[in-house]
Design an enzyme around this catalytic site. Structure first.
Site, PDB file in Angstrom:
ATOM      1  N   GLY A 113       3.990  64.620  61.383  1.00 38.12           N
ATOM      2  CA  GLY A 113       3.240  64.011  60.290  1.00 38.12           C
ATOM      3  C   GLY A 113       2.257  64.973  59.645  1.00 38.12           C
ATOM      4  N   GLY A 164       5.797  62.089  66.534  1.00 37.49           N
ATOM      5  CA  GLY A 164       6.274  62.057  67.927  1.00 37.49           C
ATOM      6  C   GLY A 164       7.785  62.025  67.998  1.00 37.49           C
TER       7      GLY A 164
END
Ligand code: 3PG
Length: 398
Positions: free
Chosen positions: A355, A379
């Site tokens: 991100g 993740g």
């Protein structure tokens, strides 16, 4: 199964799991990349005349409604981008959700309120998650899994619902998996990986895996100070995970054994304090003053990193090289992003994952077309690189 395999969708209720976990400043979305990435699937479904019901999470509310985590800003932005109104239900699977879905016409879109307002979504208890999955399934005829950023979570709207409704993979998940597989399964070489971000401990599995796969591992960001400490250097007041120093020493030894080149910065931009306007200077990486904090890789390192990136044939970048949000400490991240753009122009396959680095690329004003793929996963893309099983993907593979 892809969306095309679901047959004629006109008038069908299609539940889509998207990842709309976007950064917010109050109710203002500061990076809408994840919403834009969801558009191909949603447009395909609305064009097909489906009644589209989107479910998503935002942040980590505690399993009950919390206005701070409402998807209202997302509904508004999604409506703007799609060019049609998005009807936001006031609850997850309650009366409002049922009424909103019942009122949907062909080609219209509803968004259910933050799925994590229901504690069953993230429950470790299979039966609890399955009960939410059944409630979701009542609202729809088929399921499309398109929230790539959340496929590493074994959660009701990601995993369990795919076992209840006929399920297909969405355009975004298809694109993400294709790109990440291309980079990880049989990468064109040299294969360079740039890792940054704040914590080594978040990236342990990835580093261990890359030490058997990559040709070059470039380390920047806050995690670099644990590497510098492992080499015996002082790091002043910089971020340091002392309990990871031995692990990192092991990585350095493994890298040498496996012939993987670990590239560490040779200079560092240090500051008096963690602040945008803090006085700062460039020092050698082995001479960080005790009272300073390192906030970026230095200009010599930026050049060194660029030289190791531009002639690679596969490049994966996860995690900013410095505190790019502060102009004075954005040079390293800018240089890495530019080097990926140059590598792409040289014919390399380049992926921006995570991100923060994806946001960095957009916030620093780079054209997304300069990269082969910008992943929406944080993740999830790390776990993919780690070679872990991703429940939201394996459940679709049957
Ligand atoms: C992310 O932001 O990486 C995904 O949306 C998953 O969010 P989570 O870490 O809260 O599960």
């Amino acid at each position: 199964k892809t969306i095309d395999d679901l047959g004629d969708l006109r008038g069908k209720r299609v539940l889509v799991r998207s990842d709309f976990n976007v950064p917010l400043d109050g109710t203002t979305i500061t990076d809408d990349g994840r919403i834009r990435a969801a558009l191909p699937t949603l447009k395909k479904l609305t064009d097909a005349g489906a009644k589209v019901i989107v479910t998503a999470h935002l942040g980590r509310p505690k399993g009950e409604p919390d206005a701070k985590y409402s998807l209202a800003p997302v509904a508004a932005r999604l409506g703007e981008l799609l060019g049609v109104p998005v009807h936001l239900a006031q609850d997850v699977v309650g009366d409002s959700a049922r009424e909103t879905v019942a009122a949907l016409g062909e080609g219209e879109v509803a968004l259910l309120e933050n799925i994590r307002f229901d504690a069953r979504e993230t429950s470790k208890d299979d039966a609890e998650r399955q009960s939410l999955a059944h409630d979701l399934a009542q609202l729809a005829d088929v399921f499309v899994s398109d929230g790539f950023g959340v496929v590493h979570r074994k959660q009701a709207s990601v995993y369990d619902v795919a076992q209840v409704l006929p399920a297909a993979v969405g355009e975004l998940v298809l694109k993400e998996v294709d790109s990440l597989r291309k980079a990880t399964e049989d990468p064109a070489r040299p294969y360079a990986v740039v890792l940054g971000g704040s914590k080594v401990s978040d990236k342990l599995g990835v580093i261990a895996n890359l030490l058997t796969k990559a040709d070059r591992l470039l380390i920047g960001g806050g995690m670099v100070f644990t590497f510098l400490a492992a080499k015996g250097y002082g790091v002043g007041k910089s971020l340091l995970e002392e309990d990871q120093i031995d692990t990192v020493k092991g990585y350095l030894a493994d890298a040498e054994k496996n012939g993987v080149e670990i590239v560490l910065p040779t200079d560092i931009v240090v500051a008096d304090a963690f602040a945008a306007d803090s006085p700062h200077e460039v020092v050698a990486a082995d001479a960080i003053p005790a009272d300073k904090i390192g906030l970026d890789i230095g200009p010599e390192s930026a050049q060194l990193f660029a030289s190791k990136i531009v002639d690679a044939k596969t490049v994966v970048w996860n995690g900013p090289a410095g505190v790019f949000e502060f102009e004075a400490f954005s040079g390293g991240t800018r240089a890495v992003a530019q080097a990926l753009v140059d590598a792409t122009a040289n014919g390399a396959f380049t992926i921006v994952g995570g991100g923060d680095s994806a946001a960095a690329v957009r916030i620093l004003g780079f054209d997304e077309a300069g990269f082969s793929h910008i992943s929406t996963g944080g993740g999830a893309s790390l776990e993919f690189l780690e070679g872990k099983d991703l429940p939201g993907i394996s459940v679709l593979e049957g």
